[in-house]
Design an enzyme around this catalytic site. Structure first.
Site, PDB file in Angstrom:
ATOM      1  N   MET A 194       0.861  -1.195   0.000  1.00 40.70           N
ATOM      2  CA  MET A 194       0.000   0.000   0.000  1.00 40.70           C
ATOM      3  C   MET A 194       0.888   1.232   0.000  1.00 40.70           C
ATOM      4  O   MET A 194       1.894   1.270   0.716  1.00 40.70           O
ATOM      5  CB  MET A 194      -0.873   0.027   1.252  1.00 40.70           C
ATOM      6  N   ASN A 195       0.505   2.251  -0.786  1.00 39.44           N
ATOM      7  CA  ASN A 195       1.116   3.561  -0.561  1.00 39.44           C
ATOM      8  C   ASN A 195       0.024   4.592  -0.284  1.00 39.44           C
ATOM      9  O   ASN A 195      -0.757   4.380   0.655  1.00 39.44           O
ATOM     10  CB  ASN A 195       2.181   3.951  -1.589  1.00 39.44           C
ATOM     11  N   ASP A 196      -0.050   5.679  -0.997  1.00 37.88           N
ATOM     12  CA  ASP A 196      -0.859   6.831  -0.584  1.00 37.88           C
ATOM     13  C   ASP A 196      -2.322   6.508  -0.228  1.00 37.88           C
ATOM     14  O   ASP A 196      -2.982   5.785  -0.967  1.00 37.88           O
ATOM     15  CB  ASP A 196      -0.962   7.863  -1.714  1.00 37.88           C
ATOM     16  N   TRP A 204      13.236   0.292  -0.504  1.00 31.52           N
ATOM     17  CA  TRP A 204      11.973   0.280   0.225  1.00 31.52           C
ATOM     18  C   TRP A 204      10.807  -0.094  -0.678  1.00 31.52           C
ATOM     19  O   TRP A 204       9.781  -0.548  -0.220  1.00 31.52           O
ATOM     20  CB  TRP A 204      11.719   1.613   0.917  1.00 31.52           C
ATOM     21  N   GLU A 219       4.030  16.404  -5.275  1.00 32.63           N
ATOM     22  CA  GLU A 219       3.001  15.384  -5.463  1.00 32.63           C
ATOM     23  C   GLU A 219       1.867  15.625  -4.460  1.00 32.63           C
ATOM     24  O   GLU A 219       2.045  16.304  -3.445  1.00 32.63           O
ATOM     25  CB  GLU A 219       3.570  13.989  -5.198  1.00 32.63           C
ATOM     26  N   TRP A 255       6.081  -2.241  -4.751  1.00 34.62           N
ATOM     27  CA  TRP A 255       5.414  -1.263  -5.608  1.00 34.62           C
ATOM     28  C   TRP A 255       5.200  -1.874  -6.982  1.00 34.62           C
ATOM     29  O   TRP A 255       6.102  -2.477  -7.560  1.00 34.62           O
ATOM     30  CB  TRP A 255       6.233   0.026  -5.714  1.00 34.62           C
ATOM     31  N   GLN A 293      -3.634   3.529  -2.608  1.00 35.14           N
ATOM     32  CA  GLN A 293      -2.820   2.956  -3.666  1.00 35.14           C
ATOM     33  C   GLN A 293      -2.413   1.544  -3.254  1.00 35.14           C
ATOM     34  O   GLN A 293      -1.827   1.346  -2.169  1.00 35.14           O
ATOM     35  CB  GLN A 293      -1.561   3.812  -3.876  1.00 35.14           C
TER      36      GLN A 293
HETATM   37  C1  FRU Z   1       3.090   9.542  -4.138  1.00 25.77           C
HETATM   38  C2  FRU Z   1       2.884   9.041  -5.556  1.00 25.77           C
HETATM   39  C3  FRU Z   1       1.850   9.899  -6.283  1.00 25.77           C
HETATM   40  C4  FRU Z   1       1.324   8.947  -7.320  1.00 25.77           C
HETATM   41  C5  FRU Z   1       1.286   7.659  -6.570  1.00 25.77           C
HETATM   42  C6  FRU Z   1       1.509   6.430  -7.413  1.00 25.77           C
HETATM   43  O1  FRU Z   1       3.573   8.558  -3.284  1.00 25.77           O
HETATM   44  O2  FRU Z   1       4.091   9.007  -6.254  1.00 25.77           O
HETATM   45  O3  FRU Z   1       2.391  11.088  -6.818  1.00 25.77           O
HETATM   46  O4  FRU Z   1       0.070   9.314  -7.791  1.00 25.77           O
HETATM   47  O5  FRU Z   1       2.315   7.741  -5.576  1.00 25.77           O
HETATM   48  O6  FRU Z   1       1.344   5.271  -6.638  1.00 25.77           O
END
Ligand code: FRU
Length: 486
Positions: free
Chosen positions: A17-19, A292, A207, A43, A35
């Site tokens: 998971m990210n954002d 990471w 971002e 990723w 995300q």
């Molecule tokens: C920030 C980012 C955003 C992008 C997303 C892709 O962590 O780079 O700018 O939309 O992650 O996963």
């Protein structure tokens, strides 16, 4: 390894998971998107995960909300974006990514797309005319063009998009629309020169911009990250906004820890601004430091990335940005321990006997006395070989998390991270700490926060110690709750 998996912070059942994305309250329930890579704990091609909560504490995982459409403008990723109520119709606006080869250089074409739902946010239909913003403004050579954030003024939609203009600097681009489908570019809402360092380094590209107001004050938040960044971080500007022009009073760092990024904010039905950020893993990196995104430790654990607790942002009477954990989190409190009037003497140990743990909430109020610095150690081993130190330096007006000794694992990120916090002459230090296995969140005197990831190696690194240096201090009270998952 899964002893590191947080118990009461939000994260998906497995994988990467990210954002956080598109948080919105719909029919009373909080919906959170994020995300997500369904393929594994690294990723990959981002999809939108989805969860719902009645109370910001208990989350139910729901089916994926968005997935890339082969051949479509989001074929290689449904990147970050937001959710709005468009006159009763739930609508997502997000960045579609398609990998392109420009003269042998691989990159992502980034355009802005829409999706709507007719079943209370459960399933989403992409707009057939996507992308609704098919290119960056003509004449601007952008380094990136992503992460739309929407709001409405007098029935008209406005959108900001994170960007950076080659040779100029990082910028947030402002657009306007009557219907979310046809968009007109207006101008930059805010930008800085490339490589500006005063009062802080703001890079080349921003971002995940967020824009909202707290009373008469407008708040702009941006993620600062680009190839030159040692680690990414979040900046914010308070200012005034009128006639589509934002006049910032300054720019500062939001969250003084090393592991907080890409926050998203929402206004809930009670009018509160609630914010979540992404806390990436901070271990497994070899030389070069970029591992990471993918490394054997994450692959073995089966998950990577966690969201911070929901934070309430306010504008304080002193004009500073206030930040505090959502009071709903009280529901997680278990057994309570309270100690009062503990004298701290310099450089001696005050390891607490009554409570140990790796899932705790701690509130400590400390009278600074003659001490030059004081604070707390968490995840201490019995002989102090391992610990993570949360320290307020009274002389310097600085608060930090020191994880130099938080683990014996050579792949964890170490160092001391923090920033300025000046207490009033008679103001006690008020530390509010959430410990949840590998994540530590610290809130200090209602106006600073720090997020870091820690991975103690020893199973007995569970102690809490109170420390003072350079003089004596008094812990007026320390309240500690065992916290279990919801
Ligand atoms: C920030 C980012 C955003 C992008 C997303 C892709 O962590 O780079 O700018 O939309 O992650 O996963």
């Amino acid at each position: 390894m899964n002893d590191d998996r947080p118990q009461y912070h939000f994260l998906p059942p497995a994988n990467w998971m990210n954002d956080p994305n598109g948080v919105i309250q719909w029919k009373g329930h909080y919906h959170l998107f994020y995300q997500y890579n369904p393929v594994g704990p690294f990723w990959g091609t981002p999809h939108w995960g989805h969860a719902v909560s009645p109370d910001l504490v208990r989350w139910t995982h729901l089916p994926l909300a968005l997935m890339p459409t082969p051949g479509g403008p989001d074929a290689d990723g449904c990147w970050s974006g937001c959710a709005v109520d468009n006159d009763g119709r739930p609508t997502l606006m997000y960045t579609g990514a398609v990998m392109v080869d420009t003269d042998g250089q691989l990159g992502y074409r980034q355009t802005q797309c829409l999706a709507t739902s007719t079943d209370d946010l459960l399933t989403w239909q992409k707009y057939s005319g996507n992308p609704v913003i098919p290119m960056s403004p003509p004449g601007l050579e952008v380094l990136g063009f992503r992460d739309p954030c929407l709001w409405q003024e007098d029935g008209v939609w406005y959108c900001i998009i994170g960007s950076g203009i080659r040779g100029e600097g990082p910028t947030v681009l402002l657009y306007r629309s009557e219907n979310l489908v046809q968009w007109e570019y207006l101008k930059p809402l805010f930008s800085r020169d490339a490589h500006s360092i005063d009062p802080l380094w703001t890079g080349l590209m921003w971002e995940c911009p967020q824009f909202f107001c707290l009373g008469d004050t407008s708040v702009l938040i941006v993620g600062v990250a680009d190839a030159e960044a040692p680690r990414f971080y979040t900046a914010y500007a308070l200012g005034s906004y009128a006639d589509h022009t934002f006049i910032p009073d300054g720019i500062a760092r939001f969250d003084l820890g090393a592991d907080f990024y890409a926050p998203i904010a929402m206004r809930d039905e009670r009018g509160r601004i609630i914010l979540w950020g992404w806390s990436p893993e901070a271990r497994g990196a070899g030389p070069g430091g970029t591992a990471w995104r993918d490394n054997p430790i994450q692959r073995a654990a089966g998950w990577a990335g966690v969201l911070t607790l929901p934070r309430i942002l306010t504008l304080r009477p002193d004009g500073l940005l206030g930040v505090a954990p959502a009071p709903e989190l009280h529901a997680l409190r278990g057994t309570h321990h309270r100690l009062t009037n503990i004298d701290l003497t310099p450089d001696s140990s005050h390891l607490l006997e009554v409570v140990r743990g790796d899932c705790l909430e701690i509130i400590a109020t400390v009278e600074l006395g003659t001490a030059t610095s004081c604070g707390l150690k968490v995840r201490c081993s019995p002989q102090d070989e391992e610990h993570t130190l949360i320290l307020y330096d009274h002389t310097a007006g600085h608060v930090c998390i020191d994880r130099e000794r938080s683990s014996f694992d050579p792949t964890v990120v170490r160092g001391i991270d923090g920033g300025a916090l000046v207490l009033g002459p008679e103001e006690p230090l008020a530390l509010h700490v959430f410990l949840d296995r590998s994540i530590v969140e610290v809130y200090v005197n209602g106006r600073a926060c720090l997020t870091e990831r820690i991975y103690p190696s020893r199973p007995d690194s569970l102690g809490i110690d109170l420390v003072a240096h350079g003089g004596r201090a008094t812990v007026l009270s320390v309240d500690i709750w065992d916290v279990s998952g919801p």
